[in-house]
Design a protein around this motif. Structure first.
Motif, short mmCIF file in Angstrom:
data_model
loop_
_atom_site.label_atom_id
_atom_site.label_comp_id
_atom_site.label_asym_id
_atom_site.label_seq_id
_atom_site.Cartn_x
_atom_site.Cartn_y
_atom_site.Cartn_z
N THR A 227 0.84 -1.20 0.00
CA THR A 227 0.00 0.00 0.00
C THR A 227 0.87 1.25 0.00
N LEU A 228 0.56 2.10 -0.94
CA LEU A 228 1.32 3.34 -1.12
C LEU A 228 0.86 4.38 -0.08
N THR A 229 1.32 4.20 1.15
CA THR A 229 0.88 5.10 2.23
C THR A 229 1.75 6.35 2.33
N ASN A 230 3.02 6.22 2.00
CA ASN A 230 3.96 7.35 2.17
C ASN A 230 3.83 7.98 3.56
N LEU A 290 -0.20 -3.37 -6.05
CA LEU A 290 -0.05 -2.04 -5.46
C LEU A 290 -1.41 -1.43 -5.17
N ILE A 291 -1.58 -0.99 -3.94
CA ILE A 291 -2.84 -0.37 -3.53
C ILE A 291 -2.61 1.11 -3.31
N LYS A 292 -3.42 1.92 -4.00
CA LYS A 292 -3.33 3.38 -3.78
C LYS A 292 -4.53 3.80 -2.95
N LEU A 293 -4.31 4.65 -1.99
CA LEU A 293 -5.41 5.07 -1.13
C LEU A 293 -6.13 6.28 -1.72
#
Ligand code: LMR
Length: 332
Positions: A227-230, A290-293
């Protein structure tokens, strides 16, 4: 015969002259835990190249990457003992030797981008933090970037509740421990070199790291979802053994400082791109999804992690957190 005598004579002559010109180089052993093709690996190689160049070969930097010499905790002890001269541990790894202030960099969402980070590291706070290293027998020479972290597991991590009950590998930072506890997860401190196997065998369920670190350690091969949490940052403090550094001739120290300054600029200018390439390669491999929120999902994660600040304020110091925020906002 004449030729032989001439040859032998010149060999003797060369041997007699040689010590005055070719001195034994000063060796800097630089140990680190990531692979050479990471932001840290690239900057270390650049430093080695420039150090040799600017000192005219009087200094040789030997790089030992990928934990081949020491793991996380051991490398700091090795530096203090003088078994190696240089390291670049992440900000999250100074707690166990009694310097907890660098953990401020681990606070969730404290840094919106690398430009903001640079304001802090290049400002008075960055300089003051480096001074904390000296009583521990080390000198801080530079801040090197890796980048922003993603979260991964074999389960989709979207809402804060998805983290509940899962075991996550963390670096040895109490801020990171608080972060996962706040999410209802179970944090487990583990050396970087052990993470792949721990994920593969299910010792832990998930982890957080930069795409570059995930990809180069092949973690994406054993994590179905990323997950692209950054949500947080990983960067390094380049440190050198104080006694070694202060014992160098002033001229060499100056040349090495120049090499460090240039290697830092070189590495930090490339880190974001390296992480993007690693992320692209992970997606391309098809091994992790890849999961983008959405903005709402991102906001829910931010809100869920807010209590971390209060929880660690006595450890990291509230005044330090406030100063960090002021400097990063450019209002100081
Ligand atoms: C980690 O342990 O996850 C990182 O600090 C490794 C590194 O040096 O980037």
């Amino acid at each position: 015969m004449q030729k032989w005598v001439f040859g032998a004579l010149s060999a003797v002559l060369i041997a007699a002259v040689a010590p005055a010109t070719a001195q034994t180089p000063i060796v800097i052993k630089f140990s680190h835990v990531t692979t050479p093709d990471t932001p840290k690996g690239v900057a270390a190689e650049k430093f080695a190249e420039l150090a040799e160049k600017y000192t005219d070969g009087r200094v040789k930097v030997e790089i030992y990457p990928n934990s081949q010499l020491y793991k996380d905790k051991e490398e700091l002890e090795a530096l203090q003992l003088g078994a190696v001269q240089m390291l670049a541990p992440s900000n999250a790894k100074f707690g166990p030797i009694g310097i907890k202030e660098f953990e401020v960099f681990d606070l969730p969402y404290i840094l919106p981008d690398l430009a903001t980070l640079r304001r802090v590291t290049d400002g008075p706070l960055g300089a003051r933090l480096l001074k904390l290293l000296e009583p521990k027998g080390m000198i801080g020479l530079a801040y090197w970037d890796n980048g922003f972290k993603v979260m991964s597991a074999n389960k989709k991590l979207i809402a804060p509740s998805d983290y509940r009950g899962l075991k996550f590998r963390i670096q040895s930072s109490k801020v990171l421990e608080a972060q996962f506890r706040t999410l209802g997860a179970v944090p487990q401190v583990m050396a970087f070199s052990d993470v792949y196997q721990a994920l593969q065998t299910g010792v832990v369920d998930g982890q957080e790291n930069t795409p570059s670190n995930m990809y180069t350690q092949k973690m994406h091969e054993v994590q179905k979802y990323t997950t692209l949490t950054n949500h947080g940052y990983i960067g390094y403090v380049v440190i050198v053994n104080k006694k070694f550094w202060e014992g160098l001739p002033a001229e060499i120290r100056e040349q090495l400082s120049r090499a460090m300054k240039e290697a830092t600029a070189f590495g930090n200018a490339r880190s974001a791109q390296e992480n993007q390439q690693a992320l692209d390669a992970m997606v391309k491999s098809g091994k992790t999804e890849l999961i983008k929120l959405t903005p709402e999902q991102d906001a829910a994660m931010r809100k869920a992690m807010e209590p971390v600040y209060d929880e660690v304020s006595s450890r990291v110091s509230k005044a330090l957190i406030d100063e960090f925020r002021k400097e990063s906002a450019g209002t100081q």
